[in-house]
Design an enzyme around this catalytic site. Structure first.
Site, mmCIF file in Angstrom:
data_model
loop_
_atom_site.group_PDB
_atom_site.id
_atom_site.type_symbol
_atom_site.label_atom_id
_atom_site.label_comp_id
_atom_site.label_asym_id
_atom_site.label_seq_id
_atom_site.Cartn_x
_atom_site.Cartn_y
_atom_site.Cartn_z
ATOM 1 N N ARG A 82 10.943 -0.614 11.289
ATOM 2 C CA ARG A 82 9.818 -0.294 12.156
ATOM 3 C C ARG A 82 9.742 -1.206 13.375
ATOM 4 O O ARG A 82 10.029 -2.392 13.280
ATOM 5 C CB ARG A 82 8.504 -0.397 11.360
ATOM 6 C CG ARG A 82 8.120 0.910 10.745
ATOM 7 C CD ARG A 82 7.008 0.824 9.758
ATOM 8 N NE ARG A 82 5.839 0.053 10.160
ATOM 9 C CZ ARG A 82 4.768 -0.091 9.389
ATOM 10 N NH1 ARG A 82 4.727 0.501 8.212
ATOM 11 N NH2 ARG A 82 3.747 -0.809 9.791
ATOM 12 N N ARG A 102 -10.059 1.028 8.151
ATOM 13 C CA ARG A 102 -9.651 -0.324 8.545
ATOM 14 C C ARG A 102 -10.740 -1.029 9.337
ATOM 15 O O ARG A 102 -10.561 -2.181 9.699
ATOM 16 C CB ARG A 102 -8.415 -0.217 9.444
ATOM 17 C CG ARG A 102 -7.117 -0.591 8.767
ATOM 18 C CD ARG A 102 -6.046 -0.249 9.765
ATOM 19 N NE ARG A 102 -4.884 -1.050 9.656
ATOM 20 C CZ ARG A 102 -3.756 -0.644 9.076
ATOM 21 N NH1 ARG A 102 -3.687 0.512 8.489
ATOM 22 N NH2 ARG A 102 -2.703 -1.422 9.094
ATOM 23 N N ARG A 156 11.852 -5.205 5.133
ATOM 24 C CA ARG A 156 11.606 -3.784 4.840
ATOM 25 C C ARG A 156 12.508 -2.860 5.668
ATOM 26 O O ARG A 156 12.743 -3.077 6.840
ATOM 27 C CB ARG A 156 10.146 -3.462 5.170
ATOM 28 C CG ARG A 156 9.879 -1.974 5.143
ATOM 29 C CD ARG A 156 8.429 -1.655 5.210
ATOM 30 N NE ARG A 156 7.744 -2.244 6.332
ATOM 31 C CZ ARG A 156 6.427 -2.227 6.462
ATOM 32 N NH1 ARG A 156 5.684 -1.677 5.533
ATOM 33 N NH2 ARG A 156 5.867 -2.767 7.520
ATOM 34 N N ARG A 211 -0.865 -8.561 13.295
ATOM 35 C CA ARG A 211 -1.353 -7.560 12.331
ATOM 36 C C ARG A 211 -2.177 -8.232 11.221
ATOM 37 O O ARG A 211 -3.200 -7.705 10.802
ATOM 38 C CB ARG A 211 -0.171 -6.778 11.736
ATOM 39 C CG ARG A 211 0.408 -5.783 12.750
ATOM 40 C CD ARG A 211 1.797 -5.307 12.385
ATOM 41 N NE ARG A 211 1.877 -4.653 11.101
ATOM 42 C CZ ARG A 211 3.018 -4.419 10.451
ATOM 43 N NH1 ARG A 211 4.165 -4.809 10.978
ATOM 44 N NH2 ARG A 211 3.009 -3.803 9.304
ATOM 45 N N LYS A 238 0.834 -1.220 0.000
ATOM 46 C CA LYS A 238 0.000 0.000 0.000
ATOM 47 C C LYS A 238 0.861 1.260 0.000
ATOM 48 O O LYS A 238 0.654 2.172 -0.796
ATOM 49 C CB LYS A 238 -0.937 0.023 1.231
ATOM 50 C CG LYS A 238 -1.856 -1.185 1.326
ATOM 51 C CD LYS A 238 -2.781 -1.109 2.533
ATOM 52 C CE LYS A 238 -2.077 -1.110 3.884
ATOM 53 N NZ LYS A 238 -1.353 -2.357 4.194
HETATM 54 P P1 AP5 Z 1 4.854 -1.660 1.893
HETATM 55 O O1 AP5 Z 1 4.528 -0.834 0.698
HETATM 56 O O2 AP5 Z 1 5.566 -1.002 3.021
HETATM 57 O O3 AP5 Z 1 3.519 -2.398 2.377
HETATM 58 P P2 AP5 Z 1 2.273 -1.831 3.155
HETATM 59 O O4 AP5 Z 1 1.056 -2.489 2.598
HETATM 60 O O5 AP5 Z 1 2.288 -0.320 3.173
HETATM 61 O O6 AP5 Z 1 2.603 -2.444 4.569
HETATM 62 P P3 AP5 Z 1 2.507 -1.837 6.017
HETATM 63 O O7 AP5 Z 1 3.228 -2.832 6.897
HETATM 64 O O8 AP5 Z 1 2.979 -0.426 6.068
HETATM 65 O O9 AP5 Z 1 0.986 -1.929 6.257
HETATM 66 P P4 AP5 Z 1 0.261 -1.878 7.559
HETATM 67 O O10 AP5 Z 1 -1.128 -1.745 7.072
HETATM 68 O O11 AP5 Z 1 0.536 -2.972 8.521
HETATM 69 O O12 AP5 Z 1 0.936 -0.595 8.277
HETATM 70 P P5 AP5 Z 1 0.394 0.811 8.676
HETATM 71 O O13 AP5 Z 1 1.539 1.723 8.747
HETATM 72 O O14 AP5 Z 1 -0.798 1.196 7.859
HETATM 73 O O15 AP5 Z 1 5.672 -2.939 1.383
HETATM 74 C C1 AP5 Z 1 6.250 -3.838 2.322
HETATM 75 C C2 AP5 Z 1 7.645 -4.282 1.818
HETATM 76 O O16 AP5 Z 1 7.459 -5.092 0.651
HETATM 77 C C3 AP5 Z 1 8.553 -3.121 1.411
HETATM 78 O O17 AP5 Z 1 9.882 -3.428 1.788
HETATM 79 C C4 AP5 Z 1 8.422 -3.037 -0.124
HETATM 80 O O18 AP5 Z 1 9.614 -2.588 -0.739
HETATM 81 C C5 AP5 Z 1 8.127 -4.505 -0.474
HETATM 82 N N1 AP5 Z 1 7.179 -4.619 -1.588
HETATM 83 C C6 AP5 Z 1 6.093 -3.832 -1.838
HETATM 84 N N2 AP5 Z 1 5.436 -4.273 -2.939
HETATM 85 C C7 AP5 Z 1 6.122 -5.383 -3.372
HETATM 86 C C8 AP5 Z 1 5.942 -6.283 -4.464
HETATM 87 N N3 AP5 Z 1 4.930 -6.133 -5.336
HETATM 88 N N4 AP5 Z 1 6.824 -7.309 -4.573
HETATM 89 C C9 AP5 Z 1 7.866 -7.461 -3.688
HETATM 90 N N5 AP5 Z 1 8.093 -6.617 -2.650
HETATM 91 C C10 AP5 Z 1 7.233 -5.599 -2.490
HETATM 92 O O19 AP5 Z 1 -0.177 0.528 10.144
HETATM 93 C C11 AP5 Z 1 0.699 0.213 11.210
HETATM 94 C C12 AP5 Z 1 -0.106 0.162 12.500
HETATM 95 O O20 AP5 Z 1 -0.715 1.444 12.737
HETATM 96 C C13 AP5 Z 1 -1.285 -0.822 12.503
HETATM 97 O O21 AP5 Z 1 -0.871 -2.135 12.847
HETATM 98 C C14 AP5 Z 1 -2.200 -0.185 13.543
HETATM 99 O O22 AP5 Z 1 -1.752 -0.450 14.856
HETATM 100 C C15 AP5 Z 1 -2.032 1.312 13.273
HETATM 101 N N6 AP5 Z 1 -3.000 1.848 12.299
HETATM 102 C C16 AP5 Z 1 -2.710 2.418 11.103
HETATM 103 N N7 AP5 Z 1 -3.840 2.814 10.487
HETATM 104 C C17 AP5 Z 1 -4.858 2.478 11.306
HETATM 105 C C18 AP5 Z 1 -6.273 2.601 11.209
HETATM 106 N N8 AP5 Z 1 -6.866 3.152 10.112
HETATM 107 N N9 AP5 Z 1 -7.028 2.141 12.244
HETATM 108 C C19 AP5 Z 1 -6.451 1.585 13.332
HETATM 109 N N10 AP5 Z 1 -5.119 1.428 13.483
HETATM 110 C C20 AP5 Z 1 -4.330 1.867 12.480
#
Ligand code: AP5
Length: 221
Positions: A164, A91, A130, A175, A16
C-alpha cells in the site's frame, strides 16, 4: 439491512482487516472496510477518490462527508442483510453518531464494538511487512503470515503482490497519531453504551481469531 452490526476498532496494523476476513468465513458476515472502499474509489478515479487520495497518502483521515456517503451507498446493497463487520469505520465521533442514525432508520443498533488492543511500536513492524496478493487481495506479512510456497498466493495461486502507498514508516506515524486523537475516544463511547469488548490483539492471528469467534458467536443474531 437486518443482520448484526459488529465494529472492529483498533489502530493501523491491529489486524482489523485480517480478522474481518476470517469472521466473514466463520460467520457469513460481510466485511465492510471504508479503507478498501476508499482505495477502490481512488483506483476508479471517482470524485470521492480524487478528493481522498492525497489525504490517505499523508496518513490523515478522509473527511466525514466523503466517508459517510461511501458507507451509506455500500450499506444499501442487498448482501449487507447478512450482517456486517465494520472494519475501519466509524473513526470519528461524527461518524459514530451518523452510524447510529443510519441504523435507527431500520430499527437497528450496533450489536458489539470490539477494540483490538495493541502496542504502537509493534504496529509499525506489522505494517512495514504487509503485502497483498494482486489477484485476490489475500493479505500476507513478510514475517508473521507467509504463503505456504514462497511467492505464491495460498488462495488463488497468483504470483504478483502489492504494497500500500500509505505503508511507509513516516506515514504510519501520522496514521497512529490520527487514531489516538480521533478514533480511540470511540472506545469510551461504546463502553458507555454497554456494547464494548476488548481483545488482546498482540497475540498471534489464530488466538485473536478464537477470541473474536467466542465474542461474535455470543452476540445474538
Ligand atoms: P491488517 O489486518 O492489515 O491490519 P489493519 O488493522 O486492517 O490495518 P490497516 O493498516 O489496514 O488499518 P488502517 O486502519 O490504517 O487502514 P484502513 O485501510 O482502514 O494487519 C496488518 C499486518 O499485520 C498484516 O500483514 C497482517 O498479516 C499482520 N497481522 C495481523 N494480525 C496479526 C497478529 N495478530 N500478529 C502478527 N501479525 C499480524 O485506512 C487507510 C486510510 O483510509 C486511513 O489512513 C484514512 O486516510 C482512510 N480511511 C479509512 N477509513 C476511514 C474513515 N472511516 N474515516 C476517515 N478516513 C478513513
Amino acid at each position: 439491512m437486518a443482520g448484526r452490526v459488529i465494529i472492529l476498532l483498533g489502530p493501523p496494523g491491529a489486524g482489523k482487516g485480517t480478522q474481518a476476513r476470517l469472521l466473514e468465513q466463520d460467520f457469513g458476515l460481510i466485511q465492510l472496510s471504508t479503507g478498501d472502499l476508499l482505495r477502490a474509489a481512488v483506483r476508479e478515479g471517482t470524485a470521492a477518490g480524487l478528493a481522498a487520495k492525497a489525504v490517505m497518502e499523508a496518513g490523515a483521515l478522509v473527511g466525514d462527508d466523503i466517508v459517510l456517503a461511501i458507507l451509506r451507498d455500500r450499506m444499501a446493497e442487498p448482501d449487507v442483510a447478512a450482517g456486517v463487520i465494520l472494519d475501519g469505520f466509524p473513526r470519528t465521533a461524527v461518524q459514530a453518531q451518523a452510524l447510529d442514525r443510519l441504523l435507527a432508520e431500520t430499527g437497528q443498533q450496533v450489536d458489539a464494538a470490539i477494540s483490538l488492543e495493541v502496542d504502537d511500536a509493534a504496529m509499525v513492524a506489522r505494517i512495514a511487512g504487509r503485502h497483498t496478493c494482486a489477484g485476490c487481495g489475500e493479505g500476507y506479512h513478510d514475517d508473521f503470515r507467509r504463503p505456504a510456497v514462497a511467492g505464491v498466493c495460498d488462495r488463488c495461486g497468483g504470483t504478483a503482490f502489492t504494497r500500500r502507498a500509505d505503508d511507509r514508516a513516516e506515514t504510519v506515524g501520522e496514521r497512529l497519531r490520527a487514531y489516538h486523537a480521533q478514533t480511540a475516544p470511540l472506545i469510551a463511547y461504546y463502553d458507555a453504551r454497554g456494547c464494548l469488548a476488548r481483545v488482546d490483539a498482540m497475540a498471534d492471528i489464530a488466538e485473536v481469531r478464537s477470541a473474536l469467534a467466542r465474542l461474535v458467536g455470543g452476540v445474538p443474531a
